[in-house]
Enzyme design. Structure first.
Site, PDB file in Angstrom:
ATOM      1  N   LEU A  78       9.435   6.214  74.822  1.00  0.00           N
ATOM      2  CA  LEU A  78       9.647   5.880  76.229  1.00  0.00           C
ATOM      3  C   LEU A  78      10.843   6.659  76.771  1.00  0.00           C
ATOM      4  CD1 LEU A  78       7.492   3.862  75.656  1.00  0.00           C
ATOM      5  CD2 LEU A  78       8.885   2.061  76.655  1.00  0.00           C
ATOM      6  N   GLU A 119      17.431   4.169  67.180  1.00  0.00           N
ATOM      7  CA  GLU A 119      18.255   4.733  68.245  1.00  0.00           C
ATOM      8  C   GLU A 119      19.372   5.548  67.602  1.00  0.00           C
ATOM      9  OE1 GLU A 119      18.201   4.932  71.676  1.00  0.00           O
ATOM     10  OE2 GLU A 119      19.978   6.128  71.280  1.00  0.00           O
ATOM     11  N   GLY A 144      13.779   6.048  69.760  1.00  0.00           N
ATOM     12  CA  GLY A 144      14.749   6.154  70.847  1.00  0.00           C
ATOM     13  C   GLY A 144      14.685   4.908  71.701  1.00  0.00           C
ATOM     14  N   ALA A 177      14.896   9.573  64.210  1.00  0.00           N
ATOM     15  CA  ALA A 177      13.456   9.609  63.940  1.00  0.00           C
ATOM     16  C   ALA A 177      12.979  11.011  63.604  1.00  0.00           C
ATOM     17  CB  ALA A 177      12.687   9.075  65.140  1.00  0.00           C
ATOM     18  N   GLU A 207      15.374   0.231  80.920  1.00  0.00           N
ATOM     19  CA  GLU A 207      16.369   0.607  81.925  1.00  0.00           C
ATOM     20  C   GLU A 207      16.009   1.913  82.611  1.00  0.00           C
ATOM     21  OE1 GLU A 207      20.257   0.086  81.398  1.00  0.00           O
ATOM     22  OE2 GLU A 207      19.646  -1.987  81.046  1.00  0.00           O
ATOM     23  N   ASP A 229      14.418  12.211  75.792  1.00  0.00           N
ATOM     24  CA  ASP A 229      15.312  13.217  76.372  1.00  0.00           C
ATOM     25  C   ASP A 229      14.496  14.470  76.706  1.00  0.00           C
ATOM     26  OD1 ASP A 229      17.332  15.071  76.908  1.00  0.00           O
ATOM     27  OD2 ASP A 229      18.699  14.146  75.465  1.00  0.00           O
TER      28      ASP A 229
END
Lengths: 374, 253
Positions: free
Chosen positions: B148, B95, B72, B129, B227, B151
Site C-alpha cells: 500500500l 516496516e 511497508g 522485505a 494514512e 515509495d
C-alpha cells in the site's frame, strides 16, 4: 598432440567503446570456468568483458562480449549451450555459446551482491549465493520460479558446489566460518561443520575467521579440499554421502599464501601459491595420507610455465583480503531515538508517581494528552 | 544481528505520533541493524501472537502461521482493518523505518489493552522485505500480500529500490501460495503503470478476473485505511488499486 602453451593477452583484446570513458577497468580476470567436459572456457574481467574460448581441437577465442556489471562468478551448462554469469548488482545473465556473439539475457536477480553461481549436474537447477546469507535455488529453464532457499548461514555465502556424484547435495561455505551440506531442492540443511573447531582454534588468533575462498571436489573417494582467505593451509575432508556428513581428514600447511586449489580426476591435488620459486605444489593420496609429489613431469612443466610468465602473477603478490569488507558493519540511526524514548518513558513514570503522591494541580494540567491518533 | 532492545511504553495508551516522526524514505539496500530469524523455523511467532499459541494446546496441533503480510505497513492502518475483517488469520506488518514500526507496535498494544480479546492476530516487526522475506516465510506460506502506497522512487537510478521489480516478483511468488493474492495501491499514476506492467509481464502472476475482484471485501477498504490513503484523498490524488493472483508453478521439466 600440441604441447605448447596457449597464451591469450586480455590487454590486447577489444575494449568497450563507451562515450563516457569514466568506468575504465583493468585487465584483471575476475572469474573463469571450464565447461564440464572441458571443451569450453570462459572468463570475465575488470573491463567487463566476457571472453569465450573453445579448447578442442585447439584453443581458440570464439567471442569477446560485454557484460552490464562486473561479474563475480560464472558457470557453463553441461549441455554446453549457455554461460551464466553472476554480477555485483545481484543479477544473473545468460550468454549463448551456440551464438557466441549474441547479447546476454537477464535470468534472475537478488537484492544483494552475488558471490557464486552453480548448476546441478543435469542443468535443471541454477543456484545462486549472495552477500547476505542466502542461497537461492531456481529452475534453470524458468528462473522466475524459486524452488527453495537454503537458509541458515549467518554471513555472506562465499562458495557453493553441487556435489557431482550426489546430485541432490549442495556444499556451501560462508563468512560465518562454516561449511554446510544441504538437500538443496527442499532447502533442508543436513550438516553443519564449524571450521573454527576443526581447523583451530589458533592460540594466536582466537577470533580467527575461516572464510572459504576455494572449494574443490574429487568424485574418487568423495574428497573435499578447501582454502581459507588469508590462511596458508589447505584442509581436506571426506564426504560420507550416506550419512550426509563431512569428515575432517588432514591439513596441508603452506609456506606461502594459497591462491587456488584443484583436484585432478584421479585425485592428485594441485595447489597454486604466492611464491615464484615454487608456485605449484602437487599432493597425492597414499594410504589415506596426502603427501607432496615432486618428481611429476606435469608438475615440473607447469611450474616452469608459471615462472616464465610470473609478471602476470606479480600484481597479485601481497594483495589483501578479498572478503574482509563483506562482513556487515551494522549501521543505524536508532540509538539516539532509543535514548530519547527511554528518557521520555522515565519522565512519564516520574509524573505518574508524582500524581499518585497527590502532588500539585500543575502536574495535573500537564497530564492533558494529545488527541490519540488511532 | 541483534539490535538494541527497545523498551516500550508501560501503560498501553495510544502512542503519540510526535514521538515517532521519521522521514518517509529509507534505503532498502543498506545494512540496517535489523532483527530477523536465520530461517523461518527459528522465528519466535508465539511472542508476537501469544493468544494464538496457548501453552495448553494439545500436542500435535499444527502451530498457527502468518497468512497475510503487509509490506511497508507504515502506521498500521491496514493491519487494524485486517484484524477486524479476518480475526482468525495472522497478519504481519513489515516496516523498515524503526520509529514507525515502534509506533505501530504501540498502536496495536493499545488497541489490545482497550479491547481485550481483540487485535491479537496482527503484529509488526522492523524488517526489510526486499532482503528478508525468505527469512520470515516458508515457500507458499502466504495467501495475501499487500503493497500500500509504496515509495515511488521517481528517479531512474533509484528504480532498483522500488519494491516491485522483476527480481522481487520471483520472491513474492515464492512466499505466496498458488491462488494467493497481491494487492497494490498507489496515488502515483506512473508507479501504478509500472506495477501493472511488471506483474502483467511476470509468468507467476495474472490479473484477478473482474468477477472475483468485485466480490473482494477488501477492495473498497484499501485506499482509505492508511494514512497515506487519507492524505492522497485530501490532496485530490485518487489512489489506484490493483489485484494479482499467483498462478500455479511451472512444471519441473
Amino acid at each position: 598432440s600440441d604441447e605448447s602453451l596457449f597464451v591469450y593477452d586480455c590487454s590486447s583484446a577489444e575494449k568497450q567503446q563507451d562515450g563516457k570513458g569514466t568506468d575504465k577497468g583493468s585487465d584483471d580476470i575476475l572469474a573463469f570456468a571450464f565447461s564440464p567436459s572441458g571443451g569450453y572456457f570462459a572468463l570475465t574481467d575488470d573491463s567487463k568483458r566476457l571472453i569465450l574460448f573453445q579448447t578442442k581441437p585447439s584453443w581458440e577465442c570464439l567471442s569477446v562480449r560485454f557484460v552490464n556489471r562486473r561479474c563475480t562468478s560464472l558457470v557453463i551448462t553441461a549441455a554446453e549451450d549457455k554461460i551464466f554469469v553472476a554480477d555485483k548488482s545481484g543479477d544473473v545473465y545468460s550468454y549463448s555459446i551456440t551464438e557466441p556473439k549474441a547479447d546476454g539475457k537477464l535470468e534472475l536477480g537478488h537484492v544483494s551482491l552475488l558471490m557464486d553461481v552453480a548448476l546441478s549436474a543435469d542443468d535443471q537447477y541454477i543456484l545462486t549465493a549472495d552477500r547476505d546469507e542466502k542461497i537461492r535455488v531456481s529452475l534453470t529453464k524458468a528462473p522466475y520460479s524459486i524452488v527453495s532457499y537454503c537458509m541458515g548461514h549467518r554471513e555472506f555465502v562465499s562458495k557453493i558446489l553441487v556435489i557431482p556424484n550426489c546430485p541432490d547435495l549442495l556444499l556451501s561455505a560462508s563468512g560465518d566460518s562454516t561449511l554446510r551440506l544441504w538437500q538443496y531442492k527442499s532447502g533442508e540443511e543436513v550438516h553443519c561443520c564449524q571450521l573454527s573447531t576443526i581447523c583451530g582454534p589458533q592460540a594466536a588468533k582466537p577470533d580467527q575467521k575461516y572464510t572459504v575462498s576455494r572449494i574443490t571436489y574429487c568424485c574418487q573417494g568423495g574428497y573435499v579440499a578447501i582454502l581459507c582467505d588469508s590462511i596458508p593451509t589447505v584442509y581436506i575432508f571426506q564426504l560420507d554421502a550416506t550419512a550426509q556428513q563431512l569428515l575432517y581428514k588432514q591439513q596441508i600447511s603452506l609456506k606461502h599464501k594459497g591462491w587456488d586449489i584443484a583436484f585432478e580426476e584421479m585425485g592428485d591435488l594441485w595447489i597454486l601459491q604466492e611464491d615464484k620459486e615454487a608456485p605449484l605444489l602437487m599432493y597425492r593420496a597414499c594410504d589415506g595420507q596426502w603427501k607432496a609429489v615432486t618428481d611429476d613431469k606435469g608438475l615440473q612443466k607447469m611450474s616452469e610455465y608459471i615462472q616464465d610468465n610470473w609478471t602476470v602473477f606479480e600484481g597479485f603478490v601481497g594483495a589483501g583480503s578479498y572478503y574482509s569488507h563483506l562482513y556487515k558493519a551494522s549501521f543505524d540511526n536508532m540509538d539516539e531515538y532509543l535514548q530519547r524514548k527511554e528518557k521520555r518513558l522515565q519522565q512519564q513514570k516520574k509524573k505518574k508517581q508524582d500524581l499518585q503522591h497527590g502532588s500539585s494541580g500543575q502536574a495535573k494540567k500537564k497530564m492533558k494528552t494529545e488527541e490519540p491518533s488511532l | 544481528m541483534a539490535a538494541a532492545e527497545e523498551k516500550e511504553e508501560e501503560a498501553a495508551l495510544p502512542p503519540q505520533k510526535r514521538f515517532y516522526r521519521q522521514r518517509a524514505h529509507s534505503n532498502p539496500l543498506a545494512d540496517h541493524t535489523l532483527c530477523y530469524p536465520s530461517r523461518p523455523q527459528d522465528m519466535d511467532w508465539a511472542s508476537l501472537f501469544p493468544s494464538f499459541f496457548p501453552p495448553e494446546a494439545p500436542p500435535g496441533t499444527p502451530p498457527a502461521r502468518v497468512e497475510f503480510a503487509d509490506v511497508g505497513c507504515g502506521y498500521g492502518g491496514l493491519l487494524v482493518a485486517l484484524s477486524e475483517l479476518f480475526p482468525r488469520s495472522l497478519a504481519l506488518g513489515l516496516e523498515l523505518r524503526g520509529k514507525v514500526a515502534a509506533f505501530t507496535r504501540a498502536r496495536i498494544r493499545a488497541l489490545q489493552a482497550a479491547q481485550p480479546g481483540r487485535f491479537g492476530n496482527v503484529a509488526c516487526v522492523r524488517g526489510n522485505a526486499m532482503k528478508h522475506l525468505p527469512h520470515f516465510f516458508l515457500r507458499g506460506q502466504l495467501s495475501k500480500l499487500f503493497f500500500l502506497f509504496p515509495d515511488p522512487h521517481f528517479k531512474r537510478t533509484k528504480h532498483k529500490w522500488r519494491i516491485i521489480s522483476p527480481a522481487m516478483l520471483a520472491e513474492y511468488g515464492f512466499v505466496l501460495r498458488p491462488g494467493g493474492l497481491v494487492y497494490t495501491v498507489t496515488d502515483v499514476p506512473e508507479l501504478h503503470q509500472w506495477m501493472l506492467q511488471h506483474f502483467g509481464e511476470h509468468p507467476l502472476f495474472e490479473p484477478l478476473p473482474p468477477g472475483q475482484l468485485a466480490a473482494d471485501p477488501l477492495l473498497p477498504l484499501l485506499p482509505a485505511v492508511t494514512e497515506e490513503g487519507q492524505r492522497a484523498r485530501r490532496a485530490g490524488r485518487p489512489p489506484s488499486t490493483a489485484v494479482f493472483r499467483r498462478r500455479p508453478d511451472p512444471p519441473v521439466l
